[in-house]
Scaffold this motif. Structure first.
Motif, PDB file in Angstrom:
ATOM      1  N   GLN A 192       0.387 -17.278  17.666  1.00 43.10           N
ATOM      2  CA  GLN A 192       1.618 -17.902  17.717  1.00 43.10           C
ATOM      3  C   GLN A 192       2.494 -17.968  16.692  1.00 43.10           C
ATOM      4  N   ALA A 193       1.984 -18.109  15.360  1.00 41.03           N
ATOM      5  CA  ALA A 193       3.053 -18.450  14.235  1.00 41.03           C
ATOM      6  C   ALA A 193       3.633 -17.194  13.861  1.00 41.03           C
ATOM      7  N   GLY A 194       3.030 -16.011  14.728  1.00 39.05           N
ATOM      8  CA  GLY A 194       3.838 -14.541  14.200  1.00 39.05           C
ATOM      9  C   GLY A 194       2.993 -14.005  12.988  1.00 39.05           C
ATOM     10  N   VAL A 195       2.022 -14.502  12.488  1.00 38.68           N
ATOM     11  CA  VAL A 195       1.243 -13.871  11.125  1.00 38.68           C
ATOM     12  C   VAL A 195       0.432 -12.759  11.654  1.00 38.68           C
ATOM     13  N   VAL A 196      -0.001 -12.587  12.768  1.00 39.91           N
ATOM     14  CA  VAL A 196      -0.955 -11.327  13.169  1.00 39.91           C
ATOM     15  C   VAL A 196       0.392 -10.323  13.305  1.00 39.91           C
ATOM     16  N   GLN A 197       1.274 -10.538  13.809  1.00 41.38           N
ATOM     17  CA  GLN A 197       2.670  -9.548  14.092  1.00 41.38           C
ATOM     18  C   GLN A 197       3.093  -9.046  12.630  1.00 41.38           C
ATOM     19  N   SER A 198       3.271 -10.264  11.570  1.00 40.00           N
ATOM     20  CA  SER A 198       3.490  -9.735  10.187  1.00 40.00           C
ATOM     21  C   SER A 198       2.611  -8.844   9.588  1.00 40.00           C
ATOM     22  N   ILE A 199       1.374  -9.047   9.653  1.00 42.44           N
ATOM     23  CA  ILE A 199       0.143  -8.209   9.380  1.00 42.44           C
ATOM     24  C   ILE A 199       0.419  -6.849   9.692  1.00 42.44           C
ATOM     25  N   GLU A 200       0.491  -6.700  11.189  1.00 42.15           N
ATOM     26  CA  GLU A 200       0.764  -5.245  11.719  1.00 42.15           C
ATOM     27  C   GLU A 200       1.919  -4.582  11.181  1.00 42.15           C
ATOM     28  N   ASP A 201       3.053  -5.327  11.003  1.00 39.06           N
ATOM     29  CA  ASP A 201       4.150  -4.929  10.476  1.00 39.06           C
ATOM     30  C   ASP A 201       3.951  -4.263   9.272  1.00 39.06           C
ATOM     31  N   CYS A 202       3.477  -5.297   8.340  1.00 39.29           N
ATOM     32  CA  CYS A 202       3.143  -4.845   6.967  1.00 39.29           C
ATOM     33  C   CYS A 202       2.254  -3.513   6.785  1.00 39.29           C
ATOM     34  N   LEU A 203       1.381  -3.530   7.754  1.00 36.29           N
ATOM     35  CA  LEU A 203       0.410  -2.126   7.771  1.00 36.29           C
ATOM     36  C   LEU A 203       1.310  -0.849   8.035  1.00 36.29           C
ATOM     37  N   ASP A 204       2.285  -1.265   8.892  1.00 31.98           N
ATOM     38  CA  ASP A 204       3.194  -0.061   9.237  1.00 31.98           C
ATOM     39  C   ASP A 204       4.290   0.432   7.987  1.00 31.98           C
ATOM     40  N   LEU A 205       4.305  -0.477   7.029  1.00 27.19           N
ATOM     41  CA  LEU A 205       4.990  -0.118   5.864  1.00 27.19           C
ATOM     42  C   LEU A 205       4.097   0.512   4.691  1.00 27.19           C
ATOM     43  N   THR A 206       2.863   0.492   4.611  1.00 25.16           N
ATOM     44  CA  THR A 206       2.019   0.586   3.554  1.00 25.16           C
ATOM     45  C   THR A 206       1.331   1.789   3.932  1.00 25.16           C
ATOM     46  N   PRO A 207       0.960   2.450   2.542  1.00 22.61           N
ATOM     47  CA  PRO A 207      -0.168   3.763   2.915  1.00 22.61           C
ATOM     48  C   PRO A 207      -1.446   3.541   3.561  1.00 22.61           C
ATOM     49  N   GLN A 208      -1.827   4.461   4.494  1.00 22.72           N
ATOM     50  CA  GLN A 208      -3.051   4.066   5.080  1.00 22.72           C
ATOM     51  C   GLN A 208      -4.385   4.481   4.097  1.00 22.72           C
ATOM     52  N   PRO A 209      -5.238   3.610   4.383  1.00 26.22           N
ATOM     53  CA  PRO A 209      -6.617   4.089   3.826  1.00 26.22           C
ATOM     54  C   PRO A 209      -7.072   5.461   4.189  1.00 26.22           C
ATOM     55  N   SER A 210      -7.826   6.049   3.211  1.00 21.33           N
ATOM     56  CA  SER A 210      -8.153   7.591   3.645  1.00 21.33           C
ATOM     57  C   SER A 210      -8.938   7.862   5.003  1.00 21.33           C
ATOM     58  N   PHE A 211      -8.562   8.712   5.731  1.00 19.14           N
ATOM     59  CA  PHE A 211      -9.063   8.587   6.932  1.00 19.14           C
ATOM     60  C   PHE A 211     -10.429   9.463   6.794  1.00 19.14           C
ATOM     61  N   ILE A 212     -10.815  10.033   5.774  1.00 17.42           N
ATOM     62  CA  ILE A 212     -12.101  10.252   5.590  1.00 17.42           C
ATOM     63  C   ILE A 212     -13.176   9.113   5.425  1.00 17.42           C
ATOM     64  N   LEU A 213     -12.733   8.230   4.562  1.00 17.30           N
ATOM     65  CA  LEU A 213     -13.562   6.948   4.242  1.00 17.30           C
ATOM     66  C   LEU A 213     -13.553   6.072   5.585  1.00 17.30           C
ATOM     67  N   GLN A 214     -12.536   5.974   6.558  1.00 16.30           N
ATOM     68  CA  GLN A 214     -12.652   5.279   7.685  1.00 16.30           C
ATOM     69  C   GLN A 214     -13.616   5.973   8.601  1.00 16.30           C
ATOM     70  N   GLU A 215     -13.653   7.144   8.753  1.00 15.03           N
ATOM     71  CA  GLU A 215     -14.661   8.050   9.634  1.00 15.03           C
ATOM     72  C   GLU A 215     -15.777   7.736   9.137  1.00 15.03           C
ATOM     73  N   ALA A 216     -16.037   8.015   7.783  1.00 14.52           N
ATOM     74  CA  ALA A 216     -17.454   7.382   7.166  1.00 14.52           C
ATOM     75  C   ALA A 216     -17.977   6.057   7.714  1.00 14.52           C
TER      76      ALA A 216
END
Length: 440
Positions: free
Chosen positions: A277-301
């Motif tokens: 409700q406070a918009g924090v979750v949306q801000s987190i998701e927006d920040c994730l769109d702005l930052t490099p993603q963690p390694s797909f290899i490590l996510q897969e593992a």
């Protein structure tokens, strides 16, 4: 604010209109990385001593984790970009890993995969910085990456104390006094780095109730949840999400001894949807769109790592940690300038009080650590880097041979710098130290 270069740079008869960002210097100045790697400049590389702590004698990760990463590489499934929140299987696996005794279970949609816990810290603080006057409550001592990111983001830092005489519990009265109408969050580190304590259920409930009273979110840093070897069990802060919203940060870096893999997460424990409700979750998701993603290899593992690592791996490692604590307390009897007020129950460090009154020409913890690394090639973290003057943090997450070498070097250093008995005044602190060491 630091100044990176002059206001204008004039060269070749041209006034250049750009300069460095001083905010980065201000933030970097308080990072642990800046200080620790800076200490290496003081090493004497010609004394024939290996720099300690080393990476070759630290605890190793488990074969299951290594095989999971290798399998992810061989599968060919991790050669593309991952979605910003993380791949579904990784998010689901973290939710399952965290759920345990949580009364309100997490789903994959409540979890976001990050490049280690440090990136999670950065995203959370950036997401809470909507109010230009915002401030955040950080523990003292604490982990300086919170200070650094808050400084960079423009969030004011306010400190609350951890009380050594009460097993490093949070000073809740001091915490409340530090807060005001612009306080947005408090950071809780449990199990605690650097103090090594594990908070009780009752104390954590009081923290949640205080957060509710102040109307703030709890950021719970639980990166050491798998490094607990004392009698007190680890209690996740998410249990109290019905009292106050909790954002849990974690990673596999400490439990699996793979800090260089840089794979972590944040989880939204928000039974009453306050953060949404406070918009924090949306801000987190927006920040994730702005930052490099963690390694797909490590996510897969990650699902294989979390689900297939045998309990025996953690039990063996934590048994070794407990043995190292006991051996450390034995060896500290010969080094009266250092005193540990409480045996740690978690983490891979000892948090030691430094008594400079028994040392010659060493005035504080930074000077102690600087001379130590120069003379003995032994790197300790000065307490001032973590917010506490005249304390030091020593790493004990290593094999027995390196642990013994660490204390051999500390004893040698103390022997060279100990004040002579003739110089000690009758009302000095040496008698106190001798009594304290005998108790250890």
């Amino acid at each position: 604010m630091a100044s990176n270069g002059n206001v204008n740079c004039t060269a070749n008869d041209v006034v250049w209109q750009f300069k460095g960002n001083g905010a980065t210097s201000d933030a970097a100045a308080v990072t642990l990385r800046k200080l620790v790697f800076g200490m290496f400049k003081n090493c004497n590389f010609n004394n024939g001593k290996t720099i300690l702590p080393s990476t070759t004698h630290s605890f190793k990760t488990c074969p299951e984790a290594e095989e999971a990463v290798a399998a992810a590489v061989r599968s060919g499934m991790a050669n593309s970009y991952a979605p910003s929140p993380g791949i579904f299987n990784a998010r689901r696996a973290v939710a399952d890993y965290l759920n345990g005794e949580l009364p309100t279970k997490l789903g994959p949609e409540d979890v976001y995969i990050t490049g280690g816990c440090n990136q999670a810290i950065e995203i959370v603080l950036d997401s809470l910085a909507g109010n230009p006057a915002a401030n955040i409550l950080l523990p003292n001592p604490g982990y300086p990456h919170y200070d650094a990111r808050a400084t960079y983001t423009g969030v004011e830092v306010r400190k609350y104390d951890l009380l050594p005489e009460r097993d490093f519990e949070i000073d809740l009265d001091g915490l409340e006094a530090a807060a005001d109408k612009n306080t947005v969050a408090l950071v809780l580190i449990n199990p605690n780095n650097p103090c090594g304590n594990v908070y009780t259920y009752d104390h954590l409930k009081k923290v949640a109730e205080m957060a509710r009273k102040l109307g703030i979110v709890v950021i719970s840093d639980e990166v050491y949840d798998k490094v607990v070897y004392g009698e007190r069990p680890f209690v996740p802060m998410g249990i109290f999400a019905s009292i106050a919203p909790v954002i849990t940060l974690g990673s596999i870096s400490k439990g699996w001894v793979v800090p260089g893999w840089r794979i972590g997460w944040m989880a939204i424990n928000d039974s009453n949807s306050i953060l949404k409700q406070a918009g924090v979750v949306q801000s987190i998701e927006d920040c994730l769109d702005l930052t490099p993603q963690p390694s797909f290899i490590l996510q897969e593992a990650l699902p294989e790592i979390l689900e297939k690592t045998p309990k025996e791996y953690f039990a063996k490692k934590n048994k070794a940690m407990k043995r190292n604590v006991e051996r450390s307390f034995e060896r500290l009897r010969d080094i009266p300038c250092l005193f540990c007020p409480k045996k740690p129950e978690s983490c891979s460090y000892l948090w030691l009080r430094l008594d400079t009154s028994v040392l010659d020409n060493i005035k504080n913890d930074l000077e102690f650590c600087t001379k130590l690394v120069s003379e003995e090639s032994l790197v300790l973290v000065p307490g001032v880097a973590l917010g506490a003057k005249n304390w030091v943090r020593i790493s004990i997450g290593t094999e027995e041979s390196e642990l013994e070498e660490t204390y051999d070097r500390l004893k040698s250093f103390y022997g060279r710098h100990a004040i002579s008995k003739e110089s000690i005044k009758p009302n000095g602190h040496t008698t106190v130290n001798q009594r304290v060491v005998a108790v250890i």
